[in-house]
Write a protein that holds these residues in place. Structure first.
Motif, PDB file in Angstrom:
ATOM      1  N   GLN A 341       0.970  -1.097  -0.017  1.00 22.17           N
ATOM      2  CA  GLN A 341       0.012  -0.069  -0.014  1.00 22.17           C
ATOM      3  C   GLN A 341       0.845   1.181  -0.114  1.00 22.17           C
ATOM      4  O   GLN A 341       2.092   1.238   0.516  1.00 22.17           O
ATOM      5  CB  GLN A 341      -0.817   0.030   1.293  1.00 22.17           C
ATOM      6  N   VAL A 342       0.329   2.235  -0.146  1.00 27.30           N
ATOM      7  CA  VAL A 342       1.030   3.624  -0.434  1.00 27.30           C
ATOM      8  C   VAL A 342       1.319   3.954   1.053  1.00 27.30           C
ATOM      9  O   VAL A 342       0.680   3.615   2.055  1.00 27.30           O
ATOM     10  CB  VAL A 342      -0.009   4.783  -1.006  1.00 27.30           C
ATOM     11  N   ASN A 343       2.469   4.461   1.212  1.00 28.41           N
ATOM     12  CA  ASN A 343       3.301   4.805   2.565  1.00 28.41           C
ATOM     13  C   ASN A 343       3.889   3.592   3.111  1.00 28.41           C
ATOM     14  O   ASN A 343       4.024   3.763   4.304  1.00 28.41           O
ATOM     15  CB  ASN A 343       2.258   5.801   3.252  1.00 28.41           C
ATOM     16  N   GLN A 344       3.474   2.636   2.820  1.00 30.83           N
ATOM     17  CA  GLN A 344       4.177   1.364   3.452  1.00 30.83           C
ATOM     18  C   GLN A 344       5.483   1.087   3.022  1.00 30.83           C
ATOM     19  O   GLN A 344       5.867   1.275   1.941  1.00 30.83           O
ATOM     20  CB  GLN A 344       3.328   0.100   3.071  1.00 30.83           C
ATOM     21  N   ASP A 345       6.322   0.678   3.991  1.00 29.85           N
ATOM     22  CA  ASP A 345       7.818   0.191   3.774  1.00 29.85           C
ATOM     23  C   ASP A 345       7.487  -1.157   3.298  1.00 29.85           C
ATOM     24  O   ASP A 345       7.083  -2.226   3.672  1.00 29.85           O
ATOM     25  CB  ASP A 345       8.365   0.138   4.963  1.00 29.85           C
ATOM     26  N   VAL A 346       8.493  -1.418   2.265  1.00 36.61           N
ATOM     27  CA  VAL A 346       8.303  -2.489   1.350  1.00 36.61           C
ATOM     28  C   VAL A 346       9.936  -3.209   1.276  1.00 36.61           C
ATOM     29  O   VAL A 346      10.855  -2.210   0.822  1.00 36.61           O
ATOM     30  CB  VAL A 346       7.823  -2.324   0.380  1.00 36.61           C
ATOM     31  N   GLN A 347      10.194  -4.370   1.620  1.00 39.41           N
ATOM     32  CA  GLN A 347      11.531  -4.953   1.283  1.00 39.41           C
ATOM     33  C   GLN A 347      11.659  -5.370  -0.136  1.00 39.41           C
ATOM     34  O   GLN A 347      10.810  -6.003  -0.479  1.00 39.41           O
ATOM     35  CB  GLN A 347      11.764  -6.017   2.095  1.00 39.41           C
ATOM     36  N   LEU A 348      12.478  -4.623  -0.808  1.00 39.54           N
ATOM     37  CA  LEU A 348      12.695  -4.675  -2.276  1.00 39.54           C
ATOM     38  C   LEU A 348      14.078  -5.892  -2.569  1.00 39.54           C
ATOM     39  O   LEU A 348      15.090  -5.356  -2.104  1.00 39.54           O
ATOM     40  CB  LEU A 348      12.772  -3.506  -2.875  1.00 39.54           C
ATOM     41  N   VAL A 349      13.880  -6.758  -3.335  1.00 42.24           N
ATOM     42  CA  VAL A 349      14.911  -7.562  -3.599  1.00 42.24           C
ATOM     43  C   VAL A 349      15.590  -7.357  -5.215  1.00 42.24           C
ATOM     44  O   VAL A 349      14.621  -7.339  -5.910  1.00 42.24           O
ATOM     45  CB  VAL A 349      14.596  -9.197  -3.505  1.00 42.24           C
ATOM     46  N   PHE A 350      16.785  -7.099  -5.141  1.00 38.94           N
ATOM     47  CA  PHE A 350      17.352  -6.715  -6.586  1.00 38.94           C
ATOM     48  C   PHE A 350      18.015  -8.029  -7.044  1.00 38.94           C
ATOM     49  O   PHE A 350      18.701  -8.814  -6.331  1.00 38.94           O
ATOM     50  CB  PHE A 350      18.487  -5.737  -6.561  1.00 38.94           C
ATOM     51  N   ASP A 351      17.502  -8.427  -8.147  1.00 47.46           N
ATOM     52  CA  ASP A 351      18.364  -9.691  -9.016  1.00 47.46           C
ATOM     53  C   ASP A 351      19.581  -8.694  -9.643  1.00 47.46           C
ATOM     54  O   ASP A 351      19.707  -8.112 -10.653  1.00 47.46           O
ATOM     55  CB  ASP A 351      17.381  -9.968 -10.293  1.00 47.46           C
ATOM     56  N   MET A 352      20.589  -8.882  -8.970  1.00 51.08           N
ATOM     57  CA  MET A 352      21.723  -8.110  -9.017  1.00 51.08           C
ATOM     58  C   MET A 352      22.771  -8.918 -10.339  1.00 51.08           C
ATOM     59  O   MET A 352      23.596  -7.911 -10.887  1.00 51.08           O
ATOM     60  CB  MET A 352      22.819  -8.126  -8.068  1.00 51.08           C
TER      61      MET A 352
END
Ligand code: ADP
Length: 367
Positions: A341-352
């Motif tokens: 949701q907007v304003n929520q902190d999300v953990q984002l995983v990068f395919d490096m």
């Protein structure tokens, strides 16, 4: 059979406007080549020089080995399809298709044969007696293509032929043009500002910017290995992300770091980023190569950042999530099952393994 060779061609309009600069392209027989780039980058001018509608300021254009710089358009055996179909409103579809042939004094039997064949290829046989105003936009565009087909030219040139059609029709006509190319086995050169059209139609794509070729490659290579930040940003939708940061060494490892970002760089990329240690660099990553950790739980912390959702744009099967992390913005394509949701902190995983690095000054890809 037709090869087109464009050799160091430039176009300088009066007032020293350099529209095309030192363009070289080798187009082989039966190839579908797309010239793509933003408005004003010199695509149409290049096409018009091939057609003979514009003089060449410098360089040479060859068709099948013959230098055509001084050959008038009508003698080049080329047919061009424009964005505005320019059909004769008072003539039937049949007469519109036949017009160019009659002008060239083709015998009536041959005119009839070619018009019927083109109409059949394009599926407009039952529209031949109609006037252009009695046709849909797509049908008019087919007639415009038909006028090119009846001439059986060596080379077909298309200048943004689908721009006037609505989105659905554009997709349909795109497929029809592909089929047409397969069927006619002709050399085709196609100009568009639409990178999706370029990727779907081109055997090879020529990306231009400010009159200069940036890269010539097949669609997959262009997408996977852009030569610079411009190409990486222009090809793909939504566009590639470009993050500013520094390469920081820690205990034998290298990290891409900026405010709110710490990502471990894979060993396979160490050699190329090494000259940038402790310096600014630009890291490019496509929106589909970043994942919500909810759907990639096994991913290591080393490849994960936390960012806040600024905006969520539902697109049907997927959602575009817009994030900010310090000074960097990021677009991520996630499945419509994502609940962020907007304003929520999300953990984002990068395919490096998918990242590209660019020099911050020259914007050239670091290979
Ligand atoms: P594109 O097809 O990529 O939109 P064009 O080839 O039409 O770009 O134009 C390239 C550049 O040349 C632009 O800056 C445009 O303003 C300029 N240009 C095009 N035609 C003329 C002309 N007849 N006279 C002067 N400048 C022109």
């Amino acid at each position: 059979m037709a090869n087109v060779t464009i050799k160091k061609v430039s176009k300088i309009y009066s007032g020293d406007i350099v529209a095309v600069k030192d363009v070289s392209i080798e187009i082989i027989d039966r190839e579908f080549v797309v010239l793509v780039g933003p408005s004003g980058c010199g695509k149409s001018t290049t096409l018009r020089m091939i057609a003979g509608l514009e003089t060449v300021s410098e360089g040479e254009i060859y068709i099948n080995g013959q230098l055509v710089n001084e050959v008038p358009a009508k003698n080049r055996d080329i047919a061009m399809v424009f964005q505005n179909y320019a059909l004769y409103p008072h003539m039937s579809v049949y007469d519109n298709l036949a017009f160019g042939l009659k002008l060239r004094h083709f015998p009536q039997v041959e005119v009839d044969r070619r018009v019927n064949e083109a109409a059949e290829i394009l599926g407009i046989t039952d529209r031949l007696q109609r006037k252009p105003k009695e046709l849909s936009g797509g049908e008019r565009q087919r007639v415009a293509v038909g006028r090119a087909i009846v001439r059986k030219p060596k080379v077909f040139l298309f200048d943004e032929p689908l721009s006037n059609l609505d989105a659905k029709l554009r997709v349909q006509m795109r497929m029809e043009l592909q089929k047409l190319h397969n069927r006619l086995q002709a050399t085709m050169i196609y100009v568009t500002h639409d990178q999706v059209e370029a990727l779907t139609l081109g055997d090879r794509i020529v990306v231009m910017k400010d009159g200069v070729i940036q890269q010539i490659a097949d669609p997959v290579s262009l997408y996977e290995s852009p030569v610079n930040k411009f190409v990486a940003g222009f090809i793909g939708s939504p566009p590639s992300n470009f993050l500013k940061g520094k390469i920081i060494p820690r205990a034998g490892e290298l990290f891409f770091r900026d405010e709110g970002i710490r990502l471990k760089i894979l060993k396979q990329h160490h050699d190329k980023v090494h000259p940038y240690v402790n310096q600014e660099i630009v890291m490019g990553i496509r929106p589909e190569d970043v994942y919500d950790k909810l759907f990639a739980q096994a991913a290591s912390e080393d490849f994960t950042i936390t960012a806040t959702v600024d905006l969520a744009e539902p697109m049907g099967s997927e959602i575009y999530l817009y994030f900010s992390a310090g000074r960097n913005d990021l677009i991520v394509r996630v499945s419509n099952q994502d609940t962020a949701q907007v304003n929520q902190d999300v953990q984002l995983v990068f395919d490096m393994s998918k990242v590209h690095f660019f020099d911050p000054k020259t914007e050239v890809a670091i290979l």
